[in-house]
Scaffold this motif. Structure first.
Motif, PDB file in Angstrom:
ATOM      1  N   LEU A 130      36.841  41.758  32.885  1.00  0.00           N
ATOM      2  CA  LEU A 130      36.138  42.778  33.804  1.00  0.00           C
ATOM      3  C   LEU A 130      35.671  43.986  32.885  1.00  0.00           C
ATOM      4  O   LEU A 130      34.667  44.602  33.645  1.00  0.00           O
ATOM      5  N   LEU A 131      36.410  44.580  32.251  1.00  0.00           N
ATOM      6  CA  LEU A 131      36.695  45.701  31.822  1.00  0.00           C
ATOM      7  C   LEU A 131      35.395  45.823  30.606  1.00  0.00           C
ATOM      8  O   LEU A 131      35.340  45.077  29.832  1.00  0.00           O
ATOM      9  N   LYS A 132      34.600  46.757  30.609  1.00  0.00           N
ATOM     10  CA  LYS A 132      33.458  47.334  29.806  1.00  0.00           C
ATOM     11  C   LYS A 132      34.212  47.895  28.753  1.00  0.00           C
ATOM     12  O   LYS A 132      34.901  48.929  28.474  1.00  0.00           O
ATOM     13  N   THR A 133      33.795  47.316  27.444  1.00  0.00           N
ATOM     14  CA  THR A 133      34.365  47.531  26.106  1.00  0.00           C
ATOM     15  C   THR A 133      33.300  47.323  25.345  1.00  0.00           C
ATOM     16  O   THR A 133      32.139  46.700  25.598  1.00  0.00           O
ATOM     17  N   SER A 134      33.539  47.694  23.923  1.00  0.00           N
ATOM     18  CA  SER A 134      32.307  47.664  22.817  1.00  0.00           C
ATOM     19  C   SER A 134      31.953  46.252  22.614  1.00  0.00           C
ATOM     20  O   SER A 134      30.861  45.647  22.538  1.00  0.00           O
ATOM     21  N   GLU A 200      49.760  48.630  40.979  1.00  0.00           N
ATOM     22  CA  GLU A 200      49.851  48.408  39.826  1.00  0.00           C
ATOM     23  C   GLU A 200      48.947  46.982  39.574  1.00  0.00           C
ATOM     24  O   GLU A 200      48.486  46.652  38.786  1.00  0.00           O
ATOM     25  N   CYS A 201      48.709  46.316  40.671  1.00  0.00           N
ATOM     26  CA  CYS A 201      48.096  45.122  40.537  1.00  0.00           C
ATOM     27  C   CYS A 201      46.641  45.315  40.026  1.00  0.00           C
ATOM     28  O   CYS A 201      45.766  44.789  39.282  1.00  0.00           O
ATOM     29  N   VAL A 202      45.828  46.734  40.404  1.00  0.00           N
ATOM     30  CA  VAL A 202      44.628  47.030  40.039  1.00  0.00           C
ATOM     31  C   VAL A 202      44.546  47.034  38.507  1.00  0.00           C
ATOM     32  O   VAL A 202      43.552  46.569  37.888  1.00  0.00           O
ATOM     33  N   SER A 203      45.633  47.592  37.740  1.00  0.00           N
ATOM     34  CA  SER A 203      45.524  47.630  36.421  1.00  0.00           C
ATOM     35  C   SER A 203      45.316  46.095  35.916  1.00  0.00           C
ATOM     36  O   SER A 203      44.771  45.752  34.754  1.00  0.00           O
ATOM     37  N   SER A 204      46.136  45.234  36.482  1.00  0.00           N
ATOM     38  CA  SER A 204      45.992  43.838  36.123  1.00  0.00           C
ATOM     39  C   SER A 204      44.561  43.266  36.029  1.00  0.00           C
ATOM     40  O   SER A 204      44.252  42.285  35.317  1.00  0.00           O
ATOM     41  N   TRP A 205      43.716  43.704  36.995  1.00  0.00           N
ATOM     42  CA  TRP A 205      42.450  43.306  36.989  1.00  0.00           C
ATOM     43  C   TRP A 205      41.572  43.301  35.713  1.00  0.00           C
ATOM     44  O   TRP A 205      40.685  42.670  35.626  1.00  0.00           O
ATOM     45  N   LEU A 206      42.099  44.216  34.723  1.00  0.00           N
ATOM     46  CA  LEU A 206      41.274  44.434  33.517  1.00  0.00           C
ATOM     47  C   LEU A 206      41.895  43.626  32.662  1.00  0.00           C
ATOM     48  O   LEU A 206      41.611  43.768  31.532  1.00  0.00           O
ATOM     49  N   THR A 207      42.764  42.665  32.689  1.00  0.00           N
ATOM     50  CA  THR A 207      43.066  41.680  31.738  1.00  0.00           C
ATOM     51  C   THR A 207      41.956  40.858  31.054  1.00  0.00           C
ATOM     52  O   THR A 207      41.136  40.447  31.710  1.00  0.00           O
ATOM     53  N   ASP A 208      42.185  40.704  29.732  1.00  0.00           N
ATOM     54  CA  ASP A 208      40.962  40.150  28.886  1.00  0.00           C
ATOM     55  C   ASP A 208      41.585  38.747  28.909  1.00  0.00           C
ATOM     56  O   ASP A 208      42.751  38.373  28.250  1.00  0.00           O
ATOM     57  N   PHE A 209      41.212  37.796  29.704  1.00  0.00           N
ATOM     58  CA  PHE A 209      41.601  36.262  29.648  1.00  0.00           C
ATOM     59  C   PHE A 209      40.756  35.455  28.643  1.00  0.00           C
ATOM     60  O   PHE A 209      40.924  34.237  29.047  1.00  0.00           O
ATOM     61  N   LEU A 235      28.933  39.124  36.507  1.00  0.00           N
ATOM     62  CA  LEU A 235      29.952  39.318  35.624  1.00  0.00           C
ATOM     63  C   LEU A 235      31.055  38.297  35.566  1.00  0.00           C
ATOM     64  O   LEU A 235      31.839  38.494  34.693  1.00  0.00           O
ATOM     65  N   THR A 236      31.038  37.478  36.331  1.00  0.00           N
ATOM     66  CA  THR A 236      32.369  36.542  36.293  1.00  0.00           C
ATOM     67  C   THR A 236      31.941  35.132  36.405  1.00  0.00           C
ATOM     68  O   THR A 236      32.037  34.658  35.106  1.00  0.00           O
ATOM     69  N   ALA A 237      31.350  34.711  37.390  1.00  0.00           N
ATOM     70  CA  ALA A 237      31.207  32.802  37.424  1.00  0.00           C
ATOM     71  C   ALA A 237      30.382  32.469  36.426  1.00  0.00           C
ATOM     72  O   ALA A 237      30.760  31.292  35.779  1.00  0.00           O
ATOM     73  N   PRO A 238      29.430  33.030  36.181  1.00  0.00           N
ATOM     74  CA  PRO A 238      28.155  32.179  35.227  1.00  0.00           C
ATOM     75  C   PRO A 238      28.681  32.561  33.931  1.00  0.00           C
ATOM     76  O   PRO A 238      28.748  31.651  32.904  1.00  0.00           O
ATOM     77  N   ARG A 239      29.422  33.649  33.623  1.00  0.00           N
ATOM     78  CA  ARG A 239      30.014  33.716  32.177  1.00  0.00           C
ATOM     79  C   ARG A 239      31.014  33.244  31.810  1.00  0.00           C
ATOM     80  O   ARG A 239      31.181  32.385  30.918  1.00  0.00           O
TER      81      ARG A 239
END
Length: 286
Positions: A130-134, A200-209, A235-239
């Protein structure tokens, strides 16, 4: 009530509450944030009637499980799931996750492999990243999630009202797919969760899977509403579908994040078609 102990905090055990019903091939259901295994109310009877052993548990910090002050990350969540599967000695398992629960499914398969797993179903998926990165420009700015955590600290009860409004697309579904009584019941579950775990769970949403996704080697079904306001569809299912050659994507037009409730028939039918048609075991990746 059955519990499995997954650790300790000082003098107290960390126990996960679970329900285990029926017989046949096991299906393990993993709920989304900020609810509990009760969120699968419309799926459990359908699975039992179809002849599946149905196991649903409450994530640490939520529902009737213990509320420790640590362990709200996907390595720990996947370890908790692994302990449950081993404790019950399950095999040929269908893993079904909704929202945050799709992270457990993905991290479990990426870490522990598929020896005990036959299929996976990801409903309103949080992977791949989910997180926007380079290297992930399609993601979401971290400032949005920082704002969520600030809102939780300021007034967790008000935050859950705002969250559930988006969870259900309540301005559109109220009095139709979602009664006021159902909304209140979900709010009560949400605010009974651990305040620390909620934060704390909000931070877990940014996990790179993405590395976990690359290791998935079982047939996978992805179900997602294209009007999801919590985990936006583009941002999720099609990717994720594009990253998993052996996956199937079912898109529900106009559907919100809470499709196990609002679109239960469509979700159940998709799951039954997917897990009911037995196929030869896939070759395992080395």
């Amino acid at each position: 009530m059955p519990y499995v102990t997954v650790g300790t905090e000082n003098s107290a055990p960390i126990d996960l509450y679970y329900e285990d019903h029926g017989s046949g091939q096991p299906v393990v259901l993993i709920h989304g944030f900020p609810l509990s295994s009760a969120a699968w109310e419309k799926q459990v009877p359908a699975l039992l009637m179809a002849g599946y052993r149905t196991i649903a548990y409450d994530r640490r910090g939520f529902g009737q499980s213990a509320q420790p002050t640590s362990g709200y990350d996907y390595d720990t969540f996947a370890s908790d799931l692994n302990m449950l599967i081993n404790e019950l000695d399950l095999s040929d398992v269908v893993l079904i996750g909704h929202s945050m629960g799709t992270g457990e499914v993905t991290r479990y398969l990426g870490t522990y492999g598929s020896d005990r797993i036959s299929r996976a179903v990801l409903v309103s998926t949080i992977p791949p990243y989910l997180l926007k990165t380079s290297d992930n420009p399609e993601g979401v700015d971290k400032a949005l999630f920082d704002g969520f955590q600030q809102a939780i600290v300021a007034d967790r009860y008000a935050y859950q009202t705002s969250f559930l409004n988006d969870f259900f697309n309540y301005d559109q579904t109220r009095g139709k797919q979602v009664s006021e009584e159902a909304y209140r019941a979900n709010w009560n579950v949400a605010v009974s969760a651990s305040p620390i775990g909620t934060y704390e769970c909000v931070s877990s949403w940014l996990t790179d899977f993405r590395a976990d996704v690359a290791r998935i080697d079982v047939p996978t079904l992805i179900i997602h509403g294209d009007a999801d306001r919590v985990l936006p569809y583009p941002l999720t299912a099609p990717r994720l579908n594009a990253m998993l050659p052996d996956s199937e994507l079912v898109t529900l037009p106009g559907a919100p994040h809470a499709i196990p409730w609002t679109h239960a028939d469509e979700v159940n039918n998709a799951i039954m078609q997917f897990i009911g048609a037995r196929t030869p075991a896939m070759s395992r990746k080395k």
